[in-house]
Write a protein that holds these residues in place. Structure first.
Motif, mmCIF file in Angstrom:
data_model
loop_
_atom_site.group_PDB
_atom_site.id
_atom_site.type_symbol
_atom_site.label_atom_id
_atom_site.label_comp_id
_atom_site.label_asym_id
_atom_site.label_seq_id
_atom_site.Cartn_x
_atom_site.Cartn_y
_atom_site.Cartn_z
ATOM 1 N N GLU A 225 0.878 -1.132 0.232
ATOM 2 C CA GLU A 225 -0.162 -0.041 0.063
ATOM 3 C C GLU A 225 1.073 1.343 -0.007
ATOM 4 O OE1 GLU A 225 0.840 -1.420 4.113
ATOM 5 O OE2 GLU A 225 -0.036 -2.316 2.390
ATOM 6 N N ASN A 226 2.093 1.046 0.237
ATOM 7 C CA ASN A 226 3.006 2.278 0.356
ATOM 8 C C ASN A 226 3.971 2.413 -0.931
ATOM 9 O OD1 ASN A 226 2.122 2.776 2.778
ATOM 10 N ND2 ASN A 226 3.478 1.704 3.774
ATOM 11 N N PHE A 227 3.877 1.604 -1.812
ATOM 12 C CA PHE A 227 4.719 1.070 -2.883
ATOM 13 C C PHE A 227 4.163 2.441 -4.026
ATOM 14 C CE2 PHE A 227 5.763 -0.246 -6.994
ATOM 15 C CZ PHE A 227 7.139 -0.402 -7.125
ATOM 16 N N GLU A 228 5.229 3.028 -4.605
ATOM 17 C CA GLU A 228 4.911 4.184 -5.642
ATOM 18 C C GLU A 228 5.825 3.640 -6.908
ATOM 19 O OE1 GLU A 228 3.128 6.565 -5.336
ATOM 20 O OE2 GLU A 228 3.006 6.468 -3.256
ATOM 21 N N PRO A 229 4.916 3.419 -7.856
ATOM 22 C CA PRO A 229 5.369 2.596 -9.250
ATOM 23 C C PRO A 229 6.323 3.991 -9.958
ATOM 24 C CG PRO A 229 3.092 3.054 -9.223
ATOM 25 C CD PRO A 229 3.401 3.234 -7.865
ATOM 26 N N PRO A 230 7.271 3.856 -10.453
ATOM 27 C CA PRO A 230 7.785 4.758 -11.317
ATOM 28 C C PRO A 230 6.936 5.352 -12.619
ATOM 29 C CG PRO A 230 8.764 2.714 -11.977
ATOM 30 C CD PRO A 230 7.837 2.395 -11.051
ATOM 31 N N ASN A 231 6.745 6.566 -12.791
ATOM 32 C CA ASN A 231 6.243 7.003 -13.831
ATOM 33 C C ASN A 231 4.788 6.367 -14.077
ATOM 34 O OD1 ASN A 231 8.408 8.886 -14.302
ATOM 35 N ND2 ASN A 231 9.449 7.297 -15.508
ATOM 36 N N PRO A 232 3.803 6.569 -13.188
ATOM 37 C CA PRO A 232 2.407 5.941 -13.548
ATOM 38 C C PRO A 232 1.747 6.841 -14.259
ATOM 39 C CG PRO A 232 2.658 7.006 -11.370
ATOM 40 C CD PRO A 232 3.829 7.143 -11.885
ATOM 41 N N LEU A 233 0.629 6.213 -14.892
ATOM 42 C CA LEU A 233 -0.456 6.861 -15.422
ATOM 43 C C LEU A 233 -1.555 7.304 -14.599
ATOM 44 C CD1 LEU A 233 -0.822 4.923 -18.843
ATOM 45 C CD2 LEU A 233 0.211 6.945 -18.366
ATOM 46 N N PRO A 234 -2.120 8.386 -14.356
ATOM 47 C CA PRO A 234 -3.399 8.734 -13.667
ATOM 48 C C PRO A 234 -4.172 7.839 -13.703
ATOM 49 C CG PRO A 234 -3.280 10.355 -15.483
ATOM 50 C CD PRO A 234 -2.127 9.371 -15.894
ATOM 51 N N ILE A 235 -4.305 6.644 -13.442
ATOM 52 C CA ILE A 235 -5.427 5.818 -13.368
ATOM 53 C C ILE A 235 -5.264 5.030 -12.339
ATOM 54 C CG2 ILE A 235 -6.289 3.706 -14.850
ATOM 55 C CD1 ILE A 235 -4.797 4.476 -17.078
ATOM 56 N N THR A 236 -6.756 4.926 -11.579
ATOM 57 C CA THR A 236 -6.890 3.884 -10.425
ATOM 58 C C THR A 236 -7.966 3.109 -10.767
ATOM 59 O OG1 THR A 236 -6.302 5.751 -8.866
ATOM 60 C CG2 THR A 236 -7.887 3.884 -8.256
ATOM 61 N N VAL A 237 -7.521 1.909 -10.441
ATOM 62 C CA VAL A 237 -8.712 0.660 -10.878
ATOM 63 C C VAL A 237 -9.274 -0.011 -9.685
ATOM 64 C CG1 VAL A 237 -8.797 -1.562 -11.826
ATOM 65 C CG2 VAL A 237 -7.455 0.000 -12.936
ATOM 66 N N ILE A 238 -10.501 0.045 -9.328
ATOM 67 C CA ILE A 238 -11.190 -0.490 -8.180
ATOM 68 C C ILE A 238 -11.759 -1.801 -8.523
ATOM 69 C CG2 ILE A 238 -12.870 -0.091 -6.737
ATOM 70 C CD1 ILE A 238 -12.761 2.761 -7.034
ATOM 71 N N CYS A 239 -11.368 -2.885 -7.884
ATOM 72 C CA CYS A 239 -11.646 -4.096 -7.960
ATOM 73 C C CYS A 239 -12.864 -4.535 -7.201
ATOM 74 C CB CYS A 239 -10.848 -5.428 -7.837
ATOM 75 S SG CYS A 239 -9.283 -5.073 -9.049
ATOM 76 N N ASP A 240 -14.253 -4.832 -7.632
ATOM 77 C CA ASP A 240 -15.568 -4.890 -6.664
ATOM 78 C C ASP A 240 -15.974 -6.211 -7.020
ATOM 79 O OD1 ASP A 240 -17.650 -4.084 -5.078
ATOM 80 O OD2 ASP A 240 -18.838 -3.267 -6.991
ATOM 81 N N ASN A 241 -15.967 -6.971 -5.842
ATOM 82 C CA ASN A 241 -16.303 -8.355 -5.695
ATOM 83 C C ASN A 241 -15.836 -9.239 -6.742
ATOM 84 O OD1 ASN A 241 -18.284 -7.709 -3.443
ATOM 85 N ND2 ASN A 241 -19.778 -6.968 -5.000
ATOM 86 N N ILE A 242 -14.521 -9.325 -6.943
ATOM 87 C CA ILE A 242 -13.813 -10.108 -7.759
ATOM 88 C C ILE A 242 -13.167 -11.154 -6.831
ATOM 89 C CG2 ILE A 242 -11.919 -10.787 -9.443
ATOM 90 C CD1 ILE A 242 -11.961 -7.731 -10.117
ATOM 91 N N ARG A 243 -14.069 -12.545 -6.856
ATOM 92 C CA ARG A 243 -13.720 -13.562 -5.885
ATOM 93 C C ARG A 243 -12.964 -14.702 -6.558
ATOM 94 N NH1 ARG A 243 -19.507 -13.749 -2.558
ATOM 95 N NH2 ARG A 243 -19.633 -11.445 -2.100
ATOM 96 N N GLU A 244 -13.006 -14.680 -8.131
ATOM 97 C CA GLU A 244 -12.136 -15.636 -8.370
ATOM 98 C C GLU A 244 -10.624 -15.386 -8.479
ATOM 99 O OE1 GLU A 244 -10.932 -19.188 -10.383
ATOM 100 O OE2 GLU A 244 -13.130 -18.599 -9.627
ATOM 101 N N PRO A 245 -9.834 -16.163 -7.901
ATOM 102 C CA PRO A 245 -8.368 -15.911 -7.789
ATOM 103 C C PRO A 245 -7.566 -15.620 -9.092
ATOM 104 C CG PRO A 245 -8.832 -17.759 -6.323
ATOM 105 C CD PRO A 245 -10.070 -17.583 -7.268
ATOM 106 N N GLY A 246 -7.978 -16.447 -10.297
ATOM 107 C CA GLY A 246 -7.396 -16.268 -11.448
ATOM 108 C C GLY A 246 -7.628 -14.938 -12.125
ATOM 109 N N ASN A 247 -9.031 -14.336 -11.842
ATOM 110 C CA ASN A 247 -9.284 -13.011 -12.392
ATOM 111 C C ASN A 247 -8.739 -12.041 -11.973
ATOM 112 O OD1 ASN A 247 -11.022 -14.422 -14.203
ATOM 113 N ND2 ASN A 247 -12.994 -14.176 -13.250
ATOM 114 N N LEU A 248 -8.706 -12.007 -10.452
ATOM 115 C CA LEU A 248 -8.000 -10.824 -9.699
ATOM 116 C C LEU A 248 -6.507 -11.127 -10.169
ATOM 117 C CD1 LEU A 248 -7.972 -8.765 -7.467
ATOM 118 C CD2 LEU A 248 -7.625 -10.516 -5.794
ATOM 119 N N GLY A 249 -5.607 -12.069 -10.121
ATOM 120 C CA GLY A 249 -4.442 -11.958 -10.806
ATOM 121 C C GLY A 249 -4.151 -11.218 -12.237
#
Length: 409
Positions: A225-249
């Motif tokens: 939660e404290n990691f800062e990726p280098p040169n990121p794009l201004p995009i935030t992805v919210i995962c809502d109710n993804i319960r399949e491990p393969g899909n979340l990966g």
């Protein structure tokens, strides 16, 4: 004559062997194999009522007492009456799989030296059924120990390399071939960890894969939660109710490939450090800023000038639960084709994706309505109802990336 004597000797030997087998049969005939229970199974077994009408005897019903028919040791006169004694029944406890402590501790383990000054690997060689294997791996295999120790198990040199490069704290490296450990030499710390060489068959028993890659690493869970990726794009992805491990990966892998600033997981998602999630993400855990939040915390944590977009092909009908309320809510949110939106005018974008079974929750639609968001539609052909969540996210996010990169040209 000699043939007759030899045959008689053979028959006598055979009869003697049979007699010996019959003689020693009572020593092992009563023995039965005992089942080994895990700590979780043993706790569930203790909660259930012990005994039953069919299996319990008259002695078990009245305090578990059994009669001992042996004479007292101090009785020398055999003509005296027998002094019968009643002794409590001793119940056999089931075997429980626990972490075993090795009695032999080498000086190498105490120093935790990985590579010496001459560049040689310092490791401990273990044989089959070594107690140190169970003492190491039971920490990460048991759910309670995993939560207590905050450990993750990574299999394969590629995953271990990504974890080492991101600065994760290494505890143990288990390997069967020196070639695998040589590949990791530039990334291994010189001190602070322990190396164990073990047989491949023993490693295969503990592995979660069909074919073990020959090297396993135990790490402390990093603070992603404290990691800062280098040169990121201004995009935030919210995962809502993804319960399949393969899909979340897969979602995490796509977010890392696009270069998203961060990923937020809601309460209904599968565990972030699940073994299947780690395998399908292929190292994306160590290249993203990943947070776990509730919906009431997400609205305050995103960028104030964010534009909300929900990747959802949901069709609302009257038969749905709370269909009228949800239908009115969706009627107020515009739906647009993903290729018809000009993402270049957005300072920050928030894309919400949901699981294939439950879809996007009502909280996401309410947040999108308050933020003047929109629903993104992906046109489909051949009567295909929907796409996999990873495929849908890849189409939308790479379209966003294409438009954002055109600004710099």
């Amino acid at each position: 004559m000699s043939c007759v004597i030899s045959s008689l000797i053979k028959n006598a030997l055979k009869s003697k062997v049979v007699v010996l087998q019959v003689r020693f049969y009572p020593r092992w005939s009563h023995r039965r194999p005992l089942k080994v229970y895990t700590p979780e199974e043993y706790e569930e077994m203790e909660k259930k009522p012990q005994g039953g009408n069919d299996e319990s005897s008259i002695f078990d019903k009245y305090g578990g007492l059994r009669t001992s028919w042996n004479r007292a040791k101090n009785e020398k006169d055999t003509n005296k009456s027998v002094d019968y004694q009643i002794k409590p029944k001793k119940e056999k406890k089931p075997l429980i799989a626990t972490k075993q402590k090795s009695e032999v501790k080498s000086s190498v383990d105490m120093l935790e030296t990985v590579i010496d000054n001459e560049g040689n690997f310092i490791y401990t060689k273990m044989k089959n059924n070594d107690q140190r294997v169970s003492s190491i791996l039971v920490e990460v295999k048991s759910k309670k120990e995993k939560q207590k120790k905050d450990l993750i198990l990574l299999e394969g040199k590629r995953l271990i390399k990504d974890a080492l490069q991101s600065g994760c704290s290494l505890k143990y490296i288990l390997f069967s071939r020196k070639d695998e450990i040589e590949y990791l030499r530039p990334y291994l710390p010189k001190v602070g960890a322990q190396l164990y060489k073990m047989p491949y068959r023993e490693m295969q028993i503990w592995s979660d894969l069909t074919t073990n890659p020959g090297v396993m690493g135990l790490f402390k869970i990093p603070p992603v939660e404290n990691f800062e990726p280098p040169n990121p794009l201004p995009i935030t992805v919210i995962c809502d109710n993804i319960r399949e491990p393969g899909n979340l990966g897969t979602v995490l892998r796509i977010c890392a490939a696009v270069g998203c600033a961060r990923v937020i997981l809601t309460k209904g998602c599968v565990h972030l450090w699940d073994t299947k999630v780690l395998r399908s993400a292929v190292g994306a855990h160590f290249k993203l800023r990943i947070e776990q939040k509730k919906w009431d915390e997400i609205g305050d944590g995103v960028h104030p000038e964010s534009h909300f977009f929900i990747a959802d092909n949901r069709v609302v009908n009257d038969s749905e639960d709370n269909g009228e309320d949800l239908g009115e809510l969706l009627g107020k949110i515009p739906i647009l084709p993903y290729f018809g939106v000009d993402f270049r005018t957005c300072k920050h974008l928030v894309v919400v994706v949901g699981g294939e079974t439950l879809g996007v929750s009502k909280n996401a639609y309410e947040l999108a309505l308050r933020s003047k968001g929109a629903r993104l539609n992906i046109p489909l052909s051949n009567d295909v109802d929907s796409l996999n969540v990873g495929a849908a996210l890849g189409i939308v996010t790479f379209e966003i990336k294409k438009q954002l990169l055109q600004i710099n040209k």
